[in-house]
Design a protein around this motif. Structure first.
Motif, PDB file in Angstrom:
ATOM      1  N   TYR A   5     -46.857  -9.900  23.839  1.00 34.04           N
ATOM      2  CA  TYR A   5     -47.703  -9.361  24.908  1.00 34.04           C
ATOM      3  C   TYR A   5     -48.675  -8.356  24.299  1.00 34.04           C
ATOM      4  N   LYS A   9     -45.408  -2.063  23.738  1.00 33.51           N
ATOM      5  CA  LYS A   9     -45.131  -0.832  22.996  1.00 33.51           C
ATOM      6  C   LYS A   9     -43.733  -0.773  22.372  1.00 33.51           C
ATOM      7  N   THR A  37     -44.823  -5.289  30.061  1.00 34.35           N
ATOM      8  CA  THR A  37     -43.489  -5.866  29.850  1.00 34.35           C
ATOM      9  C   THR A  37     -42.365  -4.941  30.318  1.00 34.35           C
ATOM     10  N   SER A  39     -41.511  -2.281  28.703  1.00 32.58           N
ATOM     11  CA  SER A  39     -40.794  -1.737  27.543  1.00 32.58           C
ATOM     12  C   SER A  39     -40.629  -0.219  27.671  1.00 32.58           C
ATOM     13  N   ASP A  55     -47.851  -2.439  37.560  1.00 35.00           N
ATOM     14  CA  ASP A  55     -48.794  -3.244  36.788  1.00 35.00           C
ATOM     15  C   ASP A  55     -49.393  -4.267  37.746  1.00 35.00           C
ATOM     16  N   ASN A  57     -49.777  -7.340  37.174  1.00 32.45           N
ATOM     17  CA  ASN A  57     -49.181  -8.671  36.996  1.00 32.45           C
ATOM     18  C   ASN A  57     -47.947  -8.893  37.867  1.00 32.45           C
ATOM     19  N   SER A 262     -53.934   0.003  39.694  1.00 32.49           N
ATOM     20  CA  SER A 262     -53.435   1.364  39.428  1.00 32.49           C
ATOM     21  C   SER A 262     -54.323   2.421  40.085  1.00 32.49           C
ATOM     22  N   ASP A 278     -51.065   3.457  29.427  1.00 30.93           N
ATOM     23  CA  ASP A 278     -51.213   2.500  28.319  1.00 30.93           C
ATOM     24  C   ASP A 278     -52.224   1.443  28.772  1.00 30.93           C
ATOM     25  N   SER A 326     -60.102  -6.171  35.826  1.00 29.70           N
ATOM     26  CA  SER A 326     -59.809  -4.741  35.720  1.00 29.70           C
ATOM     27  C   SER A 326     -60.992  -3.987  35.131  1.00 29.70           C
TER      28      SER A 326
END
Ligand SMILES: C[S@@+](CC[C@H](N)C(=O)[O-])C[C@H]1O[C@@H](n2cnc3c(N)ncnc32)[C@H](O)[C@@H]1O
Length: 424
Positions: A5, A9, A37, A39, A55, A57, A262, A278, A326
Motif C-alpha cells: 500500500y 507506515k 491500512t 498500521s 480514511d 477507502n 477528512s 499521513d 482528494s
C-alpha cells in the motif's frame, strides 16, 4: 493487514509511536486522520491509546470495524450457516496445532479460552475454501470477478486510451472464480441476516488481505502486467488465518469514520492530544489505485450488481460511482487543504509524515520547494512559535516510475504544537 500500500507506515511505526508517546498519556485520544491500512491506528490501539481513525477507502472502514472497534473473536453459529462442524473438525484441529503461538499475531492462542472460537473460525474459512457453485442458490451464482477481471472472462476486454487492446488479468481465472464463490456466499449470508457485524467485517478483511497476496499487480490496482503474471498471482488463492493479538487489546472507546473526507470528518472529531497526519505524498488518487479492495468490501451491499459491472470504466475496469478526488493529491491544493484540516482540528499537537522522494512537486525537479513551503507553513501563526521539530527517518524508496530506480530518501516527521489562540 494489507501490506502493499503506497505510504504504508509499518516500517517506521516505532519511530512514529515513539514521538506520540512523548506527548501523550495512555488513554488520551490520538487521531489517525488518513489511516489507510490502519498500521498506525492498530499500533496505537495496542499501546492503550483511544484511537480516532478515518480514511476515504471502504476497505479501511472494514478493517476499522473488524480490527479497531472489535475486541473479540466473533462467535460463529456454524449450524445456522449450514456448515457441518464434524466434516472439518480434524482438518481444523490439525491447522490450529500447526500454528506457532510464539509468532507475531498468534500469541493469543496460548490462552485456552480463545482456541474454541478460533477453531470455529478456521472451520468457516475451510468451508469457504472448499466451496463450489452447487452450494449456492442460483440467484447467487454470479461470476463477475471471473468475467471482468480475468483473461478468460466474457467482459474482460479493454481498449486503452492509446488504442492498445487486451484482456484484464488482475487474477488467474481459477482465482477469479474463487473470489466469486467467497463473495457470493457472504452476500447470501449477509442478505439473510446470518452474520453479525463483527463476523461480516472480519470476513471481508480476511478476503481483502488474502486477495492482495495473489493479485497480478505491482502493488496497486491501477493497472496489471499486461503480458505475464507476477509470480505471486500464480499461487492458489486460500483464505489467510487472521492474527488477533492486536484486535484483542482491551482498550475501548475508539471512534471510526466511515469513508469520510477528512476535511469534513475532522469537524466532528472530539478533542484529542495528537493529530497524526499521513497524507498522500503525490498525485496518486487512492480510491482509483485500490478500487479492487474497495469493491470486495462493497460487493455484498451493491443492490444491482449487473448495472454496477455494466458501468466499469478504463483499462482497470473501475465503476466510478464512489471514486473520490482528494485535494491532498493536488500540488496546488495540498498546503491549503492541510491548513483547513488543522484549523478545524480540536488538537494540541500535530505530527505529520512526509518524504523528500518523489513528492507533490518533483515532476519539475523542485522537490526542495515543497519542503520549504511546508516548513514555512508549520512556522506560521497557526502554530506555537518555535515549536516545530523536523525529524528525518532514513528509508529506501521502492516506488517504480518508468525506469526510476530505488533511491535513498528520508521519511520526515513534522512535530508541531497548535497555537492556543487557534484552538477550536
Ligand atoms: C499515505 S496514505 C496513509 C497510509 C497509512 N498511514 C498506512 O500506514 O497505511 C494516505 C491515505 O490518505 C487517504 N486520503 C487521501 N485523501 C483523503 C481525504 N480527503 N479524506 C480521507 N482520506 C483521504 C488515502 O485513501 C490513503 O489511504
Amino acid at each position: 493487514m494489507i501490506q502493499r500500500y503506497l505510504g504504508n507506515k509499518t516500517s517506521f511505526i516505532d519511530e512514529i509511536i515513539k514521538e506520540i508517546d512523548k506527548l501523550c498519556n495512555k488513554e488520551d485520544y490520538v487521531c489517525d486522520i488518513f489511516s489507510g491500512t490502519l498500521s498506525v491506528s492498530m499500533k496505537l490501539k495496542e499501546k492503550g491509546y483511544k484511537v480516532i481513525s478515518n480514511d476515504i477507502n471502504r476497505f479501511s472502514y472494514c478493517f476499522g470495524k473488524s480490527h479497531l472497534l472489535n475486541n473479540t473473536i466473533p462467535i460463529i453459529d456454524l449450524k445456522k450457516l449450514g456448515i457441518n462442524f464434524n466434516e472439518y473438525e480434524n482438518e481444523a484441529l490439525n491447522r490450529l496445532n500447526e500454528i506457532n503461538t510464539n509468532d507475531e499475531g498468534f500469541k493469543f492462542l496460548k490462552k485456552q479460552k480463545y482456541r474454541i472460537p478460533y477453531i470455529n473460525l478456521i472451520i468457516l474459512l475451510k468451508y469457504l475454501d472448499n466451496l463450489d457453485s452447487t452450494k449456492l442458490p442460483s440467484s447467487y451464482n454470479n461470476t463477475y470477478f471471473f468475467d471482468y477481471y480475468t483473461e478468460k472472462g466474457s467482459h474482460s476486454k479493454f481498449i486503452s486510451q492509446r488504442g492498445s487492446e487486451g484482456r484484464r488479468k488482475f487474477f488467474t481465472p481459477d482465482n477469479g472464480s474463487r473470489i466469486d464463490l467467497y463473495l457470493n456466499k457472504i452476500r447470501e449470508w449477509f442478505n439473510n441476516k446470518l452474520l453479525n457485524d463483527d463476523l461480516y467485517f472480519l470476513l471481508l478483511s480476511i478476503i481483502s488481505e488474502s486477495i492482495e497476496k495473489i493479485s497480478n499487480t505491482q502493488g496497486t490496482f491501477h493497472d496489471f502486467p499486461r503480458e505475464q503474471y507476477d509470480s505471486r498471482a500464480l499461487k492458489e488463492l486460500k483464505l489467510r488465518l487472521p492474527k488477533f493479538d492486536n484486535i484483542l487489546s482491551k482498550t475501548e472507546g475508539h471512534i471510526l469514520g466511515k469513508e469520510r473526507d477528512s476535511l469534513d470528518f475532522i469537524k466532528e472529531v472530539p478533542r484529542h492530544k495528537v493529530l497524526y497526519i499521513d497524507p498522500p505524498y503525490n498525485f496518486r488518487q487512492y480510491t482509483s489505485y485500490y478500487f479492487m479492495l474497495n469493491l470486495i468490501c462493497d460487493y455484498c451491499e451493491i443492490k444491482d450488481l449487473e448495472k454496477y459491472f455494466n458501468n466499469v470504466k478504463f483499462v482497470r475496469g473501475q465503476n466510478m460511482e464512489k471514486n473520490f478526488i482528494s485535494s491532498f493529491c493536488k500540488n496546488s491544493e495540498f498546503i491549503s487543504s492541510l491548513k483547513k484540516l488543522i484549523k478545524d482540528a480540536d488538537t494540541e499537537w500535530i505530527i505529520m509524515s512526509y518524504f523528500n522522494g518523489r513528492n507533490h512537486k518533483t515532476s519539475n525537479n523542485d522537490k526542495k520547494c515543497i519542503l520549504t513551503d511546508l516548513e514555512n507553513f508549520f512556522k506560521s501563526e497557526l502554530f506555537e512559535k518555535d515549536s516545530l521539530i523536523i525529524k528525518p527517518i532514513e528509508r529506501k524508496n521502492y516506488q517504480s516510475y518508468g525506469g526510476h530506480k530505488a533511491t535513498k530518501v528520508d521519511e520526515l516527521l513534522y512535530i508541531v504544537k497548535k497555537d492556543k489562540n487557534e484552538m477550536v
